[in-house]
Structures are given as C-alpha cells and as structure tokens.
Scaffold this motif. Structure first.
Motif, PDB file in Angstrom:
ATOM      1  N   MET A   1       0.935  -1.207   0.056  1.00  0.00           N
ATOM      2  CA  MET A   1       0.012   0.074  -0.028  1.00  0.00           C
ATOM      3  C   MET A   1       0.853   1.183   0.109  1.00  0.00           C
ATOM      4  O   MET A   1       0.366   2.311  -0.436  1.00  0.00           O
ATOM      5  CB  MET A   1      -0.887   0.023   1.239  1.00  0.00           C
ATOM      6  CG  MET A   1      -2.015  -0.931   1.334  1.00  0.00           C
ATOM      7  SD  MET A   1      -3.086  -0.879   2.639  1.00  0.00           S
ATOM      8  CE  MET A   1      -2.154  -1.399   4.068  1.00  0.00           C
ATOM      9  N   GLU A   2       2.183   1.155   0.516  1.00  0.00           N
ATOM     10  CA  GLU A   2       2.713   2.373   0.779  1.00  0.00           C
ATOM     11  C   GLU A   2       2.120   3.491   1.205  1.00  0.00           C
ATOM     12  O   GLU A   2       2.083   4.632   0.574  1.00  0.00           O
ATOM     13  CB  GLU A   2       3.780   2.837  -0.547  1.00  0.00           C
ATOM     14  CG  GLU A   2       4.544   1.721  -0.894  1.00  0.00           C
ATOM     15  CD  GLU A   2       5.379   2.004  -2.168  1.00  0.00           C
ATOM     16  OE1 GLU A   2       5.073   3.003  -2.897  1.00  0.00           O
ATOM     17  OE2 GLU A   2       6.626   1.358  -2.252  1.00  0.00           O
ATOM     18  N   PRO A   3       1.561   3.226   2.358  1.00  0.00           N
ATOM     19  CA  PRO A   3       0.439   4.643   2.970  1.00  0.00           C
ATOM     20  C   PRO A   3       1.496   5.707   3.226  1.00  0.00           C
ATOM     21  O   PRO A   3       2.876   5.533   3.696  1.00  0.00           O
ATOM     22  CB  PRO A   3       0.034   3.937   4.317  1.00  0.00           C
ATOM     23  CG  PRO A   3       0.923   2.894   4.636  1.00  0.00           C
ATOM     24  CD  PRO A   3       1.779   2.425   3.532  1.00  0.00           C
ATOM     25  N   SER A   4       0.946   6.875   3.243  1.00  0.00           N
ATOM     26  CA  SER A   4       1.720   7.996   3.631  1.00  0.00           C
ATOM     27  C   SER A   4       1.376   8.198   5.382  1.00  0.00           C
ATOM     28  O   SER A   4       0.668   7.415   5.735  1.00  0.00           O
ATOM     29  CB  SER A   4       0.874   9.360   3.230  1.00  0.00           C
ATOM     30  OG  SER A   4      -0.534   9.481   3.709  1.00  0.00           O
ATOM     31  N   GLN A   5       2.218   8.868   5.988  1.00  0.00           N
ATOM     32  CA  GLN A   5       2.248   9.000   7.281  1.00  0.00           C
ATOM     33  C   GLN A   5       0.534   9.381   7.816  1.00  0.00           C
ATOM     34  O   GLN A   5       0.229   8.794   8.784  1.00  0.00           O
ATOM     35  CB  GLN A   5       3.144  10.099   7.867  1.00  0.00           C
ATOM     36  CG  GLN A   5       4.576   9.894   7.754  1.00  0.00           C
ATOM     37  CD  GLN A   5       5.125   8.791   9.018  1.00  0.00           C
ATOM     38  OE1 GLN A   5       4.390   8.369   9.394  1.00  0.00           O
ATOM     39  NE2 GLN A   5       6.486   8.660   8.735  1.00  0.00           N
ATOM     40  N   GLU A   6      -0.050  10.306   6.800  1.00  0.00           N
ATOM     41  CA  GLU A   6      -1.386  10.673   7.164  1.00  0.00           C
ATOM     42  C   GLU A   6      -2.413   9.507   7.007  1.00  0.00           C
ATOM     43  O   GLU A   6      -3.155   9.520   7.892  1.00  0.00           O
ATOM     44  CB  GLU A   6      -1.467  11.931   6.432  1.00  0.00           C
ATOM     45  CG  GLU A   6      -2.756  12.823   6.801  1.00  0.00           C
ATOM     46  CD  GLU A   6      -3.235  13.612   5.443  1.00  0.00           C
ATOM     47  OE1 GLU A   6      -2.167  14.140   4.769  1.00  0.00           O
ATOM     48  OE2 GLU A   6      -4.459  14.136   5.624  1.00  0.00           O
TER      49      GLU A   6
END
Ligand code: BEZ
Ligand code: FE
Length: 294
Positions: free
Chosen positions: A49-54
């Motif tokens: 997914m490579e989520p952003s920190q947010e």
C-alpha cells in the motif's frame, strides 16, 4: 552466538524477519507463531500500500474509534470482522462438515443464553405483530435417522428488522426467541412471524466504512438456530428467505445455498384451520442434518 537478524538493523527489506527474531523467547509458542504470521502479512500489506504518514494515522484513528464504540452491548470489532468476511472464514475453518451434514453460518451478536424452553408448537411472537409463519422440519443424522432430544434454540428479528434486545421496553423480553426439544421422530415446529431484512448496527465506524466502500449494511431475512444433541457436533446456523432483496449481498457473507428455505404463502382454508391461524400464513419447512461428534 547471536541469532540471525538479532543484531541486524531494521530495513524495509528485512522488517518482518527482524520483528520475528525479537519474539524468539516467547513462552507461548502459539502466540509467537500467530503474531509472527500477522507481522509478516501486515508488513507485506504496508509494503504494497505504501501509505503516507497521514493515511497510516487515519487507520490508527479508525481502530481507535472502533474501540471507543465497544461497550457491554456493542462489539464494533466483531462487526469489523463480520464485514471483512473474517468471521465467516473462521466459521468455515472450524466447521468443516462431512458430506450430507447441514452447513453452519455466523452466530451474530443477538443470541441470548437464557431464552425460555417452550412446548413444541408454541408461538414465539409475543406482541402479535407481523405476518404469521409456521416453521417446521426434522433433525436427522447423516443416514437420515431422526435425532430425538435435540435442543433447538431459535431467534429472529421482528417484521421491522429489530431483535428484542435492540428494543428493550418496546418489544416484550424474549420476543421471537425460544428453545424447543425434539421427540422420538426428530421433528420440530413452532409459530413465528415472517422475518425481514435488517441493517447490522451501522451508526459507528464500521457503518461509515461500509458507506465509504459503496456497500449497504443489510442482512437478508433469516431465522437463527443453534442445534445441540448428545453425540453430535453442535450446529450454529440460519435459514434464509431466497426471495429477499439482499439474498445475494449479505453484509456479513453468511448466506450459503444449502441454507435457503422456501417461504411459502398458504391461503388454503383447511391448512389455515389445521395450523390454527386466523388467516393466510407463511410456511417454511427445513430439515437439518447433524454430524456425529469426532
Ligand atoms: C445477525 O444475524 O444477527 C448478525 C450477524 C452479524 C452481524 C450483525 C447481526
Ligand atoms: Fe440475525
């Protein structure tokens, strides 16, 4: 000697192995193995997914809200497990039945332990609301022999889609639930009302998630059963109305083809008189086959 990964620094590539190595001294091996499997798959999901920190913080806040929604009456994490299909998966893994035995499905949150044991044939509708229904069938073993002494615990939502425990003070206590016991012929029958589809509780984070995913919260109309007989595996299951508009999109994935029952409208005068109703009624006939214990 230093175990592999123990001295290794954490990197994006070796992340799950480093965490697993840190768990090597766990006393409880089953716990360690399950945590390591979870870590392996969560790390793989995060890498995909490579989520952003947010985005990751939003995920944490969703789980936080899910916890805040839980109390003695409401278990939002079970609802989350239900709508993700995990409850049905755990059910399937734990209820691999021999051929010919009836299939299981989810218990749901609305079972109560102390429903009254009633004489066979009792009407479980205590408020006289809804379209009358006669439910009958037999409890059999896989060879077709009747099972006497089966405890049949049934419960259903009313014709507005609410269980008694959701409407305390509005519906009578133990409305639309009861416990019956089969005799020598293994048969059962009771009077009830035609159930209706209803939404799973959707005023919390799980409901919000369903809406965001373009999903509805409805379960198709059903009766719940728990069947228990000496020498047999207990069976937690439902029967469903195949004509229900949500039969192919149950919010919790509980529908199975073998659990479809025919809900038939009976308007024949002799049949009405024999059943003891004042007018037309719905009839559903469904046999259950229990697997031998072990
Ligand atoms: C039920 O059928 O009672 C149910 C099952 C899962 C979630 C909510 C309700
Ligand atoms: Fe239900």
């Amino acid at each position: 000697m230093v175990a592999p990964h123990e001295s290794g620094y954490f990197t994006e590539e070796n992340s799950a192995d480093v965490v697993a190595a840190r768990n090597a001294n766990a006393e409880n091996e089953r716990l360690r193995d399950c945590v390591n499997i979870l870590v392996k798959h969560i790390h793989a999901a995060v890498k995909e997914m490579e989520p952003s920190q947010e985005e990751w913080f939003k995920t944490i806040m969703f789980l936080t809200e899910t916890g805040h929604m839980c109390n003695d009456w409401r278990q939002e994490f079970i609802l989350l497990s239900d709508v993700m299909g995990v409850s049905m998966l755990v059910d399937a893994i734990n209820n691999r039945k021999p051929s010919g035995a009836s299939e299981s499905t989810v218990l749901g949150p609305f079972h109560v332990e102390d429903a009254p044991e009633l004489p066979m044939g009792t009407n479980i509708c205590l408020d006289g609301k809804g379209e009358p229904m006669l439910v009958r069938g037999r409890i059999l073993d896989v060879d077709g022999n009747p099972i006497s002494g089966t405890k049949i615990d049934v419960w259903q939502a009313n014709d507005e889609g609410f269980y008694d425990v959701q409407q305390k003070g509005i519906q009578p206590d133990f409305n639309l639930r009861g416990v019956f016991r089969t005799g020598a012929d293994g048969s059962y029958h009771f009077k009830a009302v035609k159930p209706k589809f209803y939404p799973i509780p959707d005023d919390g984070p799980v409901g919000k998630l369903l809406r965001s995913l373009g999903r509805h919260p409805y379960r198709p109309a059903h009766f719940h059963y728990i069947l228990e007989a000496d020498g047999f595996e207990s069976l937690t299951t439902h029967i469903f109305d195949p004509a229900d508009p949500y039969i192919h999109s149950d919010a919790v994935f509980g529908v199975k083809e073998s659990l479809m029952a025919k809900f038939e409208l009976i308007d024949d005068q002799a049949a009405i008189a024999e059943a003891g109703f004042g007018g037309p009624f719905y009839l559903v006939e469904h046999d259950f086959v229990l697997a031998k214990e072990g």
